[in-house]
Design an enzyme around this catalytic site. Structure first.
Site, PDB file in Angstrom:
ATOM      1  N   GLY A  34       0.799  -1.219   0.000  1.00 21.18           N
ATOM      2  CA  GLY A  34       0.000   0.000   0.000  1.00 21.18           C
ATOM      3  C   GLY A  34       0.827   1.261   0.000  1.00 21.18           C
ATOM      4  O   GLY A  34       0.465   2.257   0.644  1.00 21.18           O
ATOM      5  N   GLY A  38      -0.864   7.930   1.030  1.00 23.54           N
ATOM      6  CA  GLY A  38      -0.891   8.087   2.485  1.00 23.54           C
ATOM      7  C   GLY A  38       0.371   7.693   3.216  1.00 23.54           C
ATOM      8  O   GLY A  38       1.494   8.053   2.838  1.00 23.54           O
ATOM      9  N   LEU A  93      -4.150  -7.692  -2.004  1.00 25.38           N
ATOM     10  CA  LEU A  93      -4.183  -8.505  -0.794  1.00 25.38           C
ATOM     11  C   LEU A  93      -5.513  -9.222  -0.601  1.00 25.38           C
ATOM     12  O   LEU A  93      -5.640 -10.055   0.294  1.00 25.38           O
ATOM     13  CB  LEU A  93      -3.864  -7.644   0.431  1.00 25.38           C
ATOM     14  CG  LEU A  93      -2.399  -7.202   0.528  1.00 25.38           C
ATOM     15  CD1 LEU A  93      -2.257  -6.013   1.449  1.00 25.38           C
ATOM     16  CD2 LEU A  93      -1.524  -8.361   0.994  1.00 25.38           C
ATOM     17  N   ASN A 119       1.626  -2.433   5.511  1.00 24.77           N
ATOM     18  CA  ASN A 119       0.999  -1.131   5.720  1.00 24.77           C
ATOM     19  C   ASN A 119      -0.426  -1.038   5.168  1.00 24.77           C
ATOM     20  O   ASN A 119      -1.258  -0.326   5.710  1.00 24.77           O
ATOM     21  CB  ASN A 119       1.879  -0.064   5.048  1.00 24.77           C
ATOM     22  CG  ASN A 119       1.171   1.260   4.888  1.00 24.77           C
ATOM     23  OD1 ASN A 119       1.114   2.078   5.798  1.00 24.77           O
ATOM     24  ND2 ASN A 119       0.597   1.493   3.700  1.00 24.77           N
ATOM     25  N   TYR A 195     -22.332  -8.581  11.682  1.00 22.75           N
ATOM     26  CA  TYR A 195     -21.954  -7.540  10.718  1.00 22.75           C
ATOM     27  C   TYR A 195     -23.163  -6.708  10.314  1.00 22.75           C
ATOM     28  O   TYR A 195     -23.025  -5.580   9.839  1.00 22.75           O
ATOM     29  CB  TYR A 195     -21.318  -8.166   9.476  1.00 22.75           C
ATOM     30  CG  TYR A 195     -20.309  -7.279   8.771  1.00 22.75           C
ATOM     31  CD1 TYR A 195     -18.951  -7.572   8.837  1.00 22.75           C
ATOM     32  CD2 TYR A 195     -20.702  -6.152   8.047  1.00 22.75           C
ATOM     33  CE1 TYR A 195     -18.015  -6.772   8.205  1.00 22.75           C
ATOM     34  CE2 TYR A 195     -19.763  -5.348   7.409  1.00 22.75           C
ATOM     35  CZ  TYR A 195     -18.423  -5.658   7.494  1.00 22.75           C
ATOM     36  OH  TYR A 195     -17.502  -4.846   6.872  1.00 22.75           O
TER      37      TYR A 195
END
Length: 347
Positions: A34, A38, A93, A119, A195
């Site tokens: 990632g 950011g 991922l 990350n 959920y």
């Protein structure tokens, strides 16, 4: 969360450049998941500016290319004096096949791996499943990184035998503190159950962040047991305005925006990652949890070693079952395809 400066001189407001100081990473190969935006992007910039060779493991290749160009341009603008080494390899991922392909692509580079920084992540997403059937937040934040890490361990072990100590850095969150149930082994996805509640997606996020800490602890325990020259640690980067909140509702985004004056900047948020990945003071120290560039205490449900061992086995079984299902589906598809293709005999 330890806002004051500590004995090591670092705290909430410390930036990446301050925490890394004059550390020379020449010759170090580092994978950062990632790293196209950011915190991951800032981590890549900082470490590459100190001569590390960075492997940018990213799902969005367009953003990865843009991030790489921006880092290279900043090197020019700041008169760095050399061109940072950045290599992009695709990685999703949420896909076991993508992770396996990433491993193949990385192995083609014939590089030793010194540091792995897990990350990437998702937060507060509506319920959906990865292509392998995992609930997205647990699947991407934990299972995907678990599979990636275990596929890279042999390389890191071999590298660490003839090099400095290897390090695995896993980004978690203080959000693990908010859900005392820890890991719901009996109903991991929450589909149609927990959920569905108003805060279900946040229960899932905190569960995945608890899993990150437990994974780091069990991984480090295994390294110690085997005598491997590698450590694994988890950390909370802080509250930062990044693209991690891209799946939030408008009112959740509004609530978070109200807190922006108190947020860390991205260089401050990535500082703990850089500290845990590079600080000489952490040589030989693993199985720990950090925040604001200092060791902190994670909640008891994220530190229980029996739970950590159970999670390891549980995750292995999830992956194995998913791979078997994928193989069965592929076999069925191949059988169907075979039926549709006419066979011609030679004459």
């Amino acid at each position: 969360m330890g806002n004051a400066q500590s004995e090591n001189g670092f705290g909430k407001n410390t930036t990446t450049d301050e925490v890394i100081g004059d550390i020379d990473l020449d010759g170090k190969n580092i994978i950062i998941t990632g790293s196209n935006t950011g915190l991951g992007k800032e981590t890549a910039r900082c470490l590459s500016f100190h001569k590390a060779n960075i492997i940018m493991a990213c799902r969005n290749i367009d953003k990865a290319n843009t991030a790489k160009e921006e880092i290279l341009q900043k090197a020019i603008d700041t008169n760095l004096g050399f061109e940072p080494k950045l290599t992009i390899i695709p990685l999703d991922l949420g896909s076991l096949k993508s992770i396996e392909k990433f491993i193949e692509d990385f192995e083609k580079l014939e590089l030793d791996l010194h540091i792995l920084i897990n990350n990437a992540g998702v937060m507060g997403t509506p319920y959906y499943e990865t292509e392998d059937g995992f609930e997205s937040q647990f699947g991407i934040n934990h299972v995907g990184h678990f599979y990636l890490t275990t596929k890279l361990i042999d390389n890191m072990k071999a590298t660490a035998e003839n090099s400095d100590q290897g390090r695995i850095v896993i980004l978690s969150s203080y959000a693990h503190e908010m859900y005392k149930d820890g890991i719901r082994f009996d109903d991991i996805t929450g589909k149609g159950t927990w959920y569905e509640s108003m805060n279900g997606k946040w229960k899932s996020y905190t569960q995945s962040k608890t899993a990150n800490i437990l994974f780091a602890k069990e991984l480090n325990r295994k390294f110690e047991e085997e005598g491997a020259n590698i450590t694994a640690n988890a950390l909370h980067p802080g509250v930062i305005a990044t693209e991690l909140g891209r799946d939030l509702t408008w009112y959740e985004t509004l609530a978070l925006n109200l807190g922006k004056p108190f947020y860390k900047s991205i260089p401050q948020g990535a500082a703990t990652t850089v500290y845990v990945a590079t600080s000489p003071a952490l040589e030989g120290k693993g199985g720990l949890y950090f925040s604001n560039c200092n060791q902190q205490d994670a909640k008891p449900w994220a530190c229980d070693m029996e739970t950590a061992a159970k999670l390891w086995t549980f995750t292995e079984e999830l992956i194995e079952n998913a791979k078997n299902n994928n193989n069965n589906n592929n076999n069925n598809n191949n059988n169907n395809n075979d039926e549709e293709i006419p066979i011609e005999e030679s004459t």
